[in-house]
Enzyme design. Structure first.
Site, mmCIF file in Angstrom:
data_model
loop_
_atom_site.group_PDB
_atom_site.id
_atom_site.type_symbol
_atom_site.label_atom_id
_atom_site.label_comp_id
_atom_site.label_asym_id
_atom_site.label_seq_id
_atom_site.Cartn_x
_atom_site.Cartn_y
_atom_site.Cartn_z
ATOM 1 N N GLU A 1 -50.482 -28.062 64.168
ATOM 2 C CA GLU A 1 -50.595 -29.246 65.038
ATOM 3 C C GLU A 1 -51.793 -29.115 65.973
ATOM 4 O O GLU A 1 -52.499 -30.089 66.241
ATOM 5 C CB GLU A 1 -49.306 -29.417 65.850
ATOM 6 N N SER B 1 -37.805 -23.571 69.421
ATOM 7 C CA SER B 1 -37.565 -24.516 70.499
ATOM 8 C C SER B 1 -36.621 -23.860 71.499
ATOM 9 O O SER B 1 -35.736 -23.100 71.117
ATOM 10 C CB SER B 1 -36.928 -25.787 69.933
ATOM 11 N N LYS C 1 -34.885 -24.843 65.199
ATOM 12 C CA LYS C 1 -36.265 -25.298 64.986
ATOM 13 C C LYS C 1 -37.230 -24.190 64.632
ATOM 14 O O LYS C 1 -37.118 -23.056 65.087
ATOM 15 C CB LYS C 1 -36.769 -25.979 66.264
ATOM 16 N N HIS D 1 -51.514 -43.134 49.186
ATOM 17 C CA HIS D 1 -50.718 -43.853 50.206
ATOM 18 C C HIS D 1 -49.490 -43.049 50.625
ATOM 19 O O HIS D 1 -48.501 -43.621 51.075
ATOM 20 C CB HIS D 1 -50.265 -45.231 49.696
#
Ligand code: ARG
Length: 465
Positions: A297, A284, A290, A163
């Site tokens: 992704e 970024s 970043k 979980h």
């Protein structure tokens, strides 16, 4: 000449007097997609032409001329000099039209005892077979990358989750081995699909077979198939090989998306379990701090395209009467898209696995939070005090609550604090609370202990590499 000024397509011959409407040509043409089948199409045609020569259906010099022309066309395509033309609809007719330009009428003999229906099924199978082989090699390399890192991290401790909540400490090597096993099953499905695929449709002709004395076994052999397909109607109607490959790819995409998601999590500030280098991250344009795990992704997202491809082709095929229908021309795009996506994703994952820096101290620190050794204490109560597990679970729950109240880890509790809950607990129990001892104790077959992981690496190397 037609009203639209276009000549009828020579391939259909006499029965047509007019050319197609522009919109008909547009919806009908598949050359932009199926030109990827050029080398398989030429290999299939060479095998067919050789067989026509060997069986006496064509004269030896006719067969030789055709084969020579096909080889030249292959060179033209590979050199980038081949004129792919929409008016010739697909790869088969583009190549045949060029052959006619080169050889004249003898080119028309290549299509004896054959149809585009068995031709396209053959080409597509050969393409899928090549794609499966290339993917298998990439999957093996990803397993190799995982096993390299497993060897380094057989004893590196991190929290295992259920979980996404801290459950029990595990080793990073053990975690990576989970993916080695998943990919092993993917490769098993790939091998199954490849073996079932490997029968030749060539010689089924349009749907009914042919009256010419062809030798289907010879063409099957020449193309590396194990046998000709047994039923001509089935041979031209079957796209199971594409569907089965897409199903295999879809399961693989799901596996990779889970792994990619873990990489995204592990790179995030909440975890920082790993760091990816400049080679596998992007910055970024507005936030200078970043470092984004874009490759992971994108692998996570490629599952969308891959699952979509499976549903797309299942939907195209459902309800089609035997034998060939033009619907089936829509089979190639989803298959190409899914293989492209997975070939790229597997390579990107291997790159990231080799690139990632493992922050062992962060993993360890996280495993010390969240009372990850509570189960070890419950097991101690069962083993040493003979408590039924349910009761041991209850006692341990109370001890966890005491630690929560004191805002400390389980191994920071005093023995006296534990004895307030269960007076028979002795100092021996404290040893099982360390995460190191916890992982060392997981020696059951398939368990997370460093000793197991080291053995599993050896076994997995033998099995997969
Ligand atoms: N381009 C077609 C396809 O991909 C080739 C087969 C065409 N056969 C036919 N009878 N129209 O399916």
């Amino acid at each position: 000449m037609a009203k639209n000024g276009k000549k009828a397509n020579e391939m259909w011959g006499g029965h047509f007097s007019a050319g197609p409407a522009a919109i008909m040509e547009k919806i009908n043409a598949s050359i932009a997609v199926d030109k990827r089948l050029y080398s398989q199409d030429i290999a299939g045609s060479i095998a067919h032409a050789e067989m026509l020569g060997a069986t006496g259906i064509l004269q030896p010099k006719e067969s030789a001329a055709i084969i020579g022309g096909l080889k030249k066309i292959l060179q033209e395509i590979e050199a980038g000099n081949f004129p792919f033309r929409t008016e010739f609809e697909d790869i088969h007719m583009n190549i045949e039209a060029r052959l006619k330009e080169m050889l004249g009428d003898v080119a028309g003999k290549l299509h004896t005892a054959r149809s585009r229906n068995d031709q396209v099924a053959t080409d597509f199978k050969l393409w899928v077979r090549d794609a499966l082989d290339a993917l298998d090699a990439a999957l093996q390399d990803l397993q190799a990358a995982l096993l390299e890192r497993t060897g380094e991290h057989a004893a590196t401790i991190l929290p295992g989750f259920t979980h996404l909540q801290t459950a029990q400490p595990v080793t990073f090597g053990h975690h990576l081995l989970a993916y080695v096993e998943m990919l092993g099953r993917d490769r098993g499905r790939l091998a199954d699909a490849r073996a079932r695929l490997n029968e030749s449709p060539l010689g089924a002709a349009a749907l009914a077979g042919t009256s010419f004395p062809i030798d289907r076994k010879a063409t099957a052999r020449a193309l590396g198939f194990s046998a000709p397909m047994a039923n001509s109607l089935d041979a031209v109607s079957d796209r199971d090989f594409a569907l089965e490959s897409l199903a295999m790819l879809s399961i693989l995409a799901t596996h990779l998306s889970r792994f990619a998601e873990e990489i995204v999590l592990w790179c995030s500030d909440g975890f920082r379990f790993i760091t990816l280098s400049d080679a596998f991250t992007t910055g970024s344009s507005i936030m200078p701090q970043k470092r984004n795990p874009d490759a992971a992704e994108l692998v996570r997202a490629k599952a969308g395209r891959t699952h979509g491809a499976l549903v797309q082709l299942l939907t195209v095929m459902k309800g089609l009467p035997l034998a060939y229908s033009k619907d089936m021309q829509e089979d190639k795009e989803p298959v190409f898209a899914a293989f492209d996506a997975m070939q790229l994703s597997v390579a990107a994952m291997a790159g990231m696995v080799r690139d990632m820096r493992v922050n062992a101290e962060k993993m360890l620190a996280a495993s010390l939070r969240g009372y990850a050794t509570a189960t070890d204490l419950a097991d101690w109560l069962v083993r040493e005090l003979g408590l039924p597990f349910r009761q041991a679970h209850h006692v341990t729950g109370k001890i966890v609550a005491a630690a929560e109240k004191k805002n400390c880890r389980l191994d920071e509790l005093k023995l006296a604090d534990m004895q307030k809950v269960e007076k028979r607990i002795t100092a021996d129990a404290l040893a099982v609370l360390s995460v190191e001892n916890s992982v060392k104790s997981r020696t059951s077959f398939g368990g997370s202990a460093p000793a197991n992981v080291k053995k599993s690496v050896v076994t997995a190397r033998k099995k997969y590499l």
